[in-house]
Structure formats: C-alpha cells, structure tokens
Design a protein around this motif. Structure first.
Motif, PDB file in Angstrom:
ATOM      1  N   GLU A   1     -10.222  11.769  11.711  1.00  0.00           N
ATOM      2  CA  GLU A   1      -9.480  10.993  10.723  1.00  0.00           C
ATOM      3  C   GLU A   1     -10.447  10.300   9.758  1.00  0.00           C
ATOM      4  O   GLU A   1     -11.505   9.838  10.160  1.00  0.00           O
ATOM      5  CB  GLU A   1      -8.622   9.945  11.431  1.00  0.00           C
ATOM      6  CG  GLU A   1      -7.704   9.161  10.538  1.00  0.00           C
ATOM      7  CD  GLU A   1      -6.830   8.189  11.328  1.00  0.00           C
ATOM      8  OE1 GLU A   1      -6.405   7.190  10.745  1.00  0.00           O
ATOM      9  OE2 GLU A   1      -6.590   8.431  12.537  1.00  0.00           O
TER      10      GLU A   1
ATOM     11  N   ARG B   1     -10.519   7.148   6.997  1.00  0.00           N
ATOM     12  CA  ARG B   1      -9.812   5.940   6.546  1.00  0.00           C
ATOM     13  C   ARG B   1     -10.575   5.346   5.376  1.00  0.00           C
ATOM     14  O   ARG B   1     -11.793   5.177   5.453  1.00  0.00           O
ATOM     15  CB  ARG B   1      -9.704   4.907   7.662  1.00  0.00           C
ATOM     16  CG  ARG B   1      -8.781   5.323   8.768  1.00  0.00           C
ATOM     17  CD  ARG B   1      -8.613   4.216   9.770  1.00  0.00           C
ATOM     18  NE  ARG B   1      -7.691   4.624  10.818  1.00  0.00           N
ATOM     19  CZ  ARG B   1      -7.483   3.936  11.918  1.00  0.00           C
ATOM     20  NH1 ARG B   1      -8.124   2.795  12.118  1.00  0.00           N
ATOM     21  NH2 ARG B   1      -6.633   4.364  12.819  1.00  0.00           N
TER      22      ARG B   1
ATOM     23  N   GLN C   1     -10.160   2.389   1.945  1.00  0.00           N
ATOM     24  CA  GLN C   1      -9.414   1.376   1.198  1.00  0.00           C
ATOM     25  C   GLN C   1     -10.073   1.210  -0.168  1.00  0.00           C
ATOM     26  O   GLN C   1     -11.231   0.814  -0.269  1.00  0.00           O
ATOM     27  CB  GLN C   1      -9.406   0.038   1.938  1.00  0.00           C
ATOM     28  CG  GLN C   1      -8.597  -1.016   1.221  1.00  0.00           C
ATOM     29  CD  GLN C   1      -8.548  -2.332   1.993  1.00  0.00           C
ATOM     30  OE1 GLN C   1      -9.242  -2.512   2.993  1.00  0.00           O
ATOM     31  NE2 GLN C   1      -7.724  -3.241   1.525  1.00  0.00           N
TER      32      GLN C   1
ATOM     33  N   LEU D   1      -5.144   0.167   3.070  1.00  0.00           N
ATOM     34  CA  LEU D   1      -5.970   1.062   3.868  1.00  0.00           C
ATOM     35  C   LEU D   1      -5.188   2.351   4.070  1.00  0.00           C
ATOM     36  O   LEU D   1      -4.054   2.327   4.529  1.00  0.00           O
ATOM     37  CB  LEU D   1      -6.301   0.417   5.217  1.00  0.00           C
ATOM     38  CG  LEU D   1      -7.177   1.239   6.152  1.00  0.00           C
ATOM     39  CD1 LEU D   1      -8.561   1.463   5.549  1.00  0.00           C
ATOM     40  CD2 LEU D   1      -7.291   0.562   7.500  1.00  0.00           C
ATOM     41  N   GLN D   2      -5.783   3.475   3.690  1.00  0.00           N
ATOM     42  CA  GLN D   2      -5.110   4.767   3.780  1.00  0.00           C
ATOM     43  C   GLN D   2      -5.795   5.644   4.817  1.00  0.00           C
ATOM     44  O   GLN D   2      -7.024   5.645   4.917  1.00  0.00           O
ATOM     45  CB  GLN D   2      -5.112   5.463   2.415  1.00  0.00           C
ATOM     46  CG  GLN D   2      -4.406   4.630   1.351  1.00  0.00           C
ATOM     47  CD  GLN D   2      -4.470   5.275  -0.014  1.00  0.00           C
ATOM     48  OE1 GLN D   2      -4.047   6.412  -0.188  1.00  0.00           O
ATOM     49  NE2 GLN D   2      -4.992   4.542  -0.996  1.00  0.00           N
ATOM     50  N   SER D   3      -4.990   6.388   5.578  1.00  0.00           N
ATOM     51  CA  SER D   3      -5.510   7.267   6.625  1.00  0.00           C
ATOM     52  C   SER D   3      -5.193   8.716   6.296  1.00  0.00           C
ATOM     53  O   SER D   3      -4.076   9.029   5.874  1.00  0.00           O
ATOM     54  CB  SER D   3      -4.875   6.916   7.972  1.00  0.00           C
ATOM     55  OG  SER D   3      -5.258   5.630   8.360  1.00  0.00           O
TER      56      SER D   3
END
Length: 142
Positions: free
Chosen positions: A61, A63, A65, A100-102
């Motif tokens: 993943e 992540r 921001q 915050l984007q994943s």
C-alpha cells in the motif's frame, strides 16, 4: 499485517525542492509525522520521489497526503530489485484535497529494494507538488 517499510536507513531522493530551500521544504519533512511541515517541489513537469530500502521489502500500500491545489493528478509507482530496471507497479489518480489517501498495490505485492513515485502532472498550474506525509506499507525482513 502490513507495517511501514520506511526506516531511518531508507534513502530518499526527490526531483527538486522549492527555491532549493531544503531547511524549510526538504524531503525529510514527508517522514517526520509533523502536520506543519512538508516537501515542496519546485515547478516543472514530472516531479518524483525515489526510496531505496536497505533490504528487500514486499509492498502492499502507498499512503500520501498532499496539500490541496498541489496534488499529483496522474501518478505512477515503479519498483525494482537492487540493480534492476524500474518497472511500473501501479498507476494511481489522487484526489485534489488535503486528506491522507491510500492506494492498495495488491494482495501479494511485489518485492522491491527501490521505489520511484512519479507525479506526471500536478493540480498546480506550474507543476509544483506539496506532500505532507508519505508512507509505504508492506513487509520487511523477507
């Protein structure tokens, strides 16, 4: 369970820093967990961040921001083993906001020692990117 694979031994390089002011806008601020600091690129197309890990990691993943108005629009994640050629792992399209984007990579993500995040274009007219937080989740000690 996935954990951050970024450590003190992870090397980071960036395409540029706004006005070369690394004390105020340097790459180190993406990893300091401080909401007041950030990496701010200079203007220009195709800004990037390269991470080199001390040992191979399995990535699952990404992540990130951004600051709204200065986010990447179309981005790629590339990776390779030590000394190998970078290969495209993921295309991702962040929203232009401050959250915050994943971005999941895959259940059984690739094993890499080097990652490159390419911000092919930006929401900013001049191509600047501002990142408050960047993390890669996965497994260490393979």
């Amino acid at each position: 369970m996935a954990v951050s694979v970024i450590s003190n031994n992870t090397q980071c390089r960036v395409s540029s820093v706004l006005n070369r002011d690394v004390k105020q806008f340097g790459k180190q601020f993406m990893f300091d967990a401080n909401e007041e600091t950030c990496w701010n690129s200079d203007q220009g197309k195709s800004q990037w961040v390269v991470l080199e890990f001390p040992a191979p990691v399995r990535v699952s993943e990404l992540r990130v921001q951004f600051q709204g108005g200065f986010s990447g629009r179309s981005c790629t994640l590339e990776g390779c083993s030590k000394g190998g050629a970078l290969e495209r792992i993921l295309d991702f399209y962040p929203e232009d906001n401050n959250s915050l984007q994943s971005f999941p990579i895959s259940q059984d993500g690739p094993v890499v020692q080097k990652l490159k995040i390419v911000f092919e274009n930006s929401a900013d007219f001049f191509g600047r990117i501002i990142v408050y937080s960047l993390d890669i989740l996965g497994e260490r000690d393979l």
